[in-house]
Design an enzyme around this catalytic site. Structure first.
Site, short mmCIF file in Angstrom:
data_model
loop_
_atom_site.label_atom_id
_atom_site.label_comp_id
_atom_site.label_asym_id
_atom_site.label_seq_id
_atom_site.Cartn_x
_atom_site.Cartn_y
_atom_site.Cartn_z
N HIS A 94 0.81 -1.21 0.00
CA HIS A 94 0.00 0.00 0.00
C HIS A 94 0.85 1.27 0.00
O HIS A 94 0.39 2.34 0.41
CB HIS A 94 -0.99 0.01 1.17
N HIS A 203 -0.86 2.87 7.36
CA HIS A 203 -0.78 3.33 5.98
C HIS A 203 0.66 3.73 5.64
O HIS A 203 1.26 4.51 6.38
CB HIS A 203 -1.66 4.57 5.77
N SER A 254 -3.06 5.98 10.26
CA SER A 254 -2.08 6.87 9.63
C SER A 254 -0.77 6.83 10.41
O SER A 254 -0.77 6.71 11.63
CB SER A 254 -2.63 8.30 9.63
N ASP A 613 20.79 2.70 -7.12
CA ASP A 613 19.57 3.51 -7.09
C ASP A 613 18.49 2.93 -6.17
O ASP A 613 17.44 3.53 -5.98
CB ASP A 613 19.02 3.75 -8.50
N THR A 618 20.31 7.69 -1.86
CA THR A 618 20.45 8.33 -3.17
C THR A 618 19.08 8.74 -3.70
O THR A 618 18.07 8.06 -3.44
CB THR A 618 21.09 7.37 -4.19
#
Length: 681
Positions: A94, A203, A254, A613, A618
């Site tokens: 999610h 979340h 949250s 990456d 980074t």
């Protein structure tokens, strides 16, 4: 004792020009990469290999029906009847910062600009590859379960809805969120670490809707920390240990623990409508514990990781017993629910209420819709009637007290807007029952579901089951609130698409699955109506890939803005290159790496990669200019404890070159910064 296999594979997809999936904000379009997205697969088989269960947690917003159907089709062509609808669970973490566009139902096309094949393919291929790796590395091993409390990492973002639940029910719980983490530890026959799955309800929205960098948010950061610790000396995304931090009943939960404040005045907006005196609902936003969203992601992710590490080290309760799984397709727009001996109710055709458009304190909507609307707005209703048609009286009555904004179940052009056919599924690994749910159950909805499933197992002679909810599985159906929460129509309730009795219907259905597993009658469960597959090739508003162009007297990979000569730890090394569209790279290679940070080793006169990456240190930014030009800026946020020495940053891209009107090729190139020195503090 079981046979166990774990696998991890990249599922990042295109990192530019694709809308990010989660906040439903079409302006929130990818513009680079903070971290790679991975699919993590876990296979458990009985030692005689008669039965298997697969659990996949992928760093994506949610699993869509199209995604699941395509993955299962590929698995069938590779493995025959080994991996099936009933024994494969696909769950999304999610994160709200992954590319969208992998849905076949029309509603999701608006915010993700259609069905985007490169995006869908990257996720399908990543999930299948992670299962392949797990399949190829099966070995004898053992499973352990542990559970514990995670503090300072969640708040309930709809506390006024939660308070609608009966006081007698609320009094049984110490908090309005589920703070418990459940963790499954996997080791091989020699006790060597293989991996873990953690389920925890929050979340992954520490990164807010201003973010443009693809990343896996707080849950992904927890995975990163655990995998970096166990895969010593490996780059991110490499190494055999796999740590999945999977979603659970996070509907009203949250990570933005400072709570909701008015961004313009700084006062609290923790009220039933989440609205501010000046500027209304669009000004009410929740903040995380950090000084920016990157910092908040780090803090919440680290909290979750530290608890998981402690539970992992101390896990001693072994999981044993047979593997069983059950799956059904159900037409959720027409389920008859027996509330008691005399009372039967029905679910509804899908529809979204007005407060759906309000969004949440984690990401507000547009046009100043407010949460908690039980009245429609004549202005928006009239616009809707003109554009999309009016909801039928039957649907209006069924969804009461929800004022309907979009009657998606009655909208079929060019394809249905929402699913009717939904997966319900439970997989039991010995004493652990994983309840795979198709959306976002709120805290109390999840508690009721777990309790009902546990009671069903108890009643049918399978006591002491550990029941865990895996969220965002198999098909996305938005939210599932309790009947009481539904009455006040905040965002989660307005997004409970099958009406006020949605939860009761799911409870009834999952009890049926639990009963079938406990009484060994899974073979008698009706399969249910098969979901449709719409014939959509590639419907998208994403701009077509055009030829990349250069500024005068420059070539791809040239440095436009150089690094400084010297840095200290905790500073940011930054370099800007003449760039090209990163989508060219995604379409060429699945495993493309956009950047490397390298350290010079004088003893061997060679360069060694220290970051890629996928590293959280980074950041890769792509900026689109005019007439096919673009720049790439790479930042390296130099961590404390970085070894002093000589470093450089490298960029790898592909530019698109037109050979003729119908034929273009992608040509790889690279750029390298000047060397720079990192000095001791």
């Amino acid at each position: 004792n079981y046979l166990l296999g774990v696998g991890r594979a990249d599922c990042t997809g295109p990192v530019a020009e694709i809308p990010l999936m989660g906040y439903a904000n079409p302006d929130q379009v990818g513009g680079g990469l903070l971290t790679r997205l991975y699919s993590r697969a876990f296979i458990v088989a009985e030692v005689d290999d008669s039965r298997r269960v697969v659990f996949v947690s992928a760093d994506i917003g949610m699993v869509s029906q199209r995604l699941r159907l395509e993955v299962l089709k590929k698995l069938k062509s590779k493995y025959g009847e080994l991996y099936r609808q009933d024994n494969v669970i696909l769950s999304g973490t999610h994160t709200h910062s992954g590319p969208g566009g992998y849905f076949q139902y029309t509603l999701f096309w608006f915010t993700s600009k259609g069905l985007i094949r490169p995006s869908l393919n990257a996720i399908v291929n990543g999930i299948v590859k992670s299962i392949d790796i797990a399949h190829q590395n099966m070995k004898r091993g053992r499973l352990f379960i542990n559970r514990g409390t995670v503090e300072n990492s969640q708040i309930n973002r709809s506390p006024f809805s939660y308070l609608e639940n009966p006081a007698s029910e609320r009094s049984r719980y110490s908090s309005n969120t589920d703070k418990e983490m459940v963790m499954l530890k996997m080791v091989d026959g020699n006790g060597q670490d293989l991996g873990l799955i953690s389920w925890f309800a929050v979340h992954p929205v520490s990164m807010n809707n201003t973010n443009r960098l693809v990343n896996s948010d707080n849950m992904g950061y927890a995975s990163y920390l655990f995998e970096q610790e166990k895969n010593k000396g490996m780059l991110p995304g490499e190494g055999s240990f796999v740590a999945a931090f999977a979603s659970s009943n996070l509907g009203d939960v949250s990570p933005n623990t400072k709570g909701p404040f008015c961004v313009n005045t700084g006062e609290s907006c923790n009220n039933p409508q989440s609205t501010c005196p000046i500027g209304g609902a669009t000004m009410c936003m929740a903040m995380g514990p950090g000084n920016d969203m990157f910092d908040s992601t780090r803090i919440i992710g680290q909290n979750i990781y530290l608890k998981a590490r402690e539970l992992y080290e101390e896990a001693s309760q072994e999981v044993t017993g047979p593997l069983r799984s059950a799956h059904q397709w159900v037409n959720m727009s027409d389920v008859s629910v027996e509330l008691n001996a005399t009372h039967t109710v029905r679910t509804c055709k899908p529809a979204l209420g007005h407060s759906f458009a309000a969004g949440t304190i984690d990401g507000v909507g547009a046009f100043n819709f407010t949460q908690g609307s039980v009245e429609g707005d004549p202005f928006w209703d009239e616009i809707r009637d003109q554009l999309l048609g009016q909801p039928s009286n039957e649907t209006k009555a069924c969804h009461k007290p929800k004022p309907i904004l979009f009657s998606t179940g009655e909208m079929t052009w060019p394809h249905p807007w929402h699913p009717d056919i939904v997966d319900v599924q439970i997989a039991a690994i010995g004493s652990l029952a994983i309840v795979a749910v198709p959306g976002e159950f709120t805290t109390m909805s999840g508690r009721r579901l777990r309790e009902a499933v546990k009671r069903e197992f108890d009643y049918h002679g399978t006591p002491r089951m550990d029941v865990v909810i895996a969220g965002l599985c198999n098909v996305y159906t938005h939210y599932i609130t309790t009947y009481e929460e539904y009455q006040v129509q905040r965002y989660e309730a307005a997004s409970t698409i099958y009406g006020p009795h949605t939860l009761s219907a799911y409870v009834q259905l999952y009890r049926g699955l639990a009963r079938a597993i406990a009484t060994n009658t899974v073979q008698d469960l009706p399969r249910g109506p098969e979901p449709p597959v719409f014939n959509i090739r590639n419907v998208t508003l994403v701009p077509p890939l055009t030829a990349d162009r250069l500024p005068a007297s420059k070539t791809f990979g040239d440095v436009l803005q150089e690094v400084r000569q010297q840095y200290r730890a905790s500073e940011v090394a930054e370099v800007t290159f003449v760039g090209a569209n990163p989508r060219n790279s995604a379409e060429n290679t699945t495993e493309h790496n956009f950047l490397m940070v390298e350290r010079y080793a004088s003893t061997s006169d060679s360069w060694h990669v220290v970051q890629n990456d996928a590293s959280w240190d980074t950041r890769f930014y792509w900026t689109k200019g005019l007439l096919g030009r673009s720049n790439v800026t790479i930042e390296w946020h130099i961590p404390h404890g970085t070894e002093p020495g000589v470093y450089r940053i490298r960029y790898f891209g592909h530019y698109k070159k037109k050979l003729s009107n119908s034929h273009a090729v992608s040509i790889p190139f690279e750029g390298t910064s000047s060397v720079f020195e990192i000095t001791a503090l």
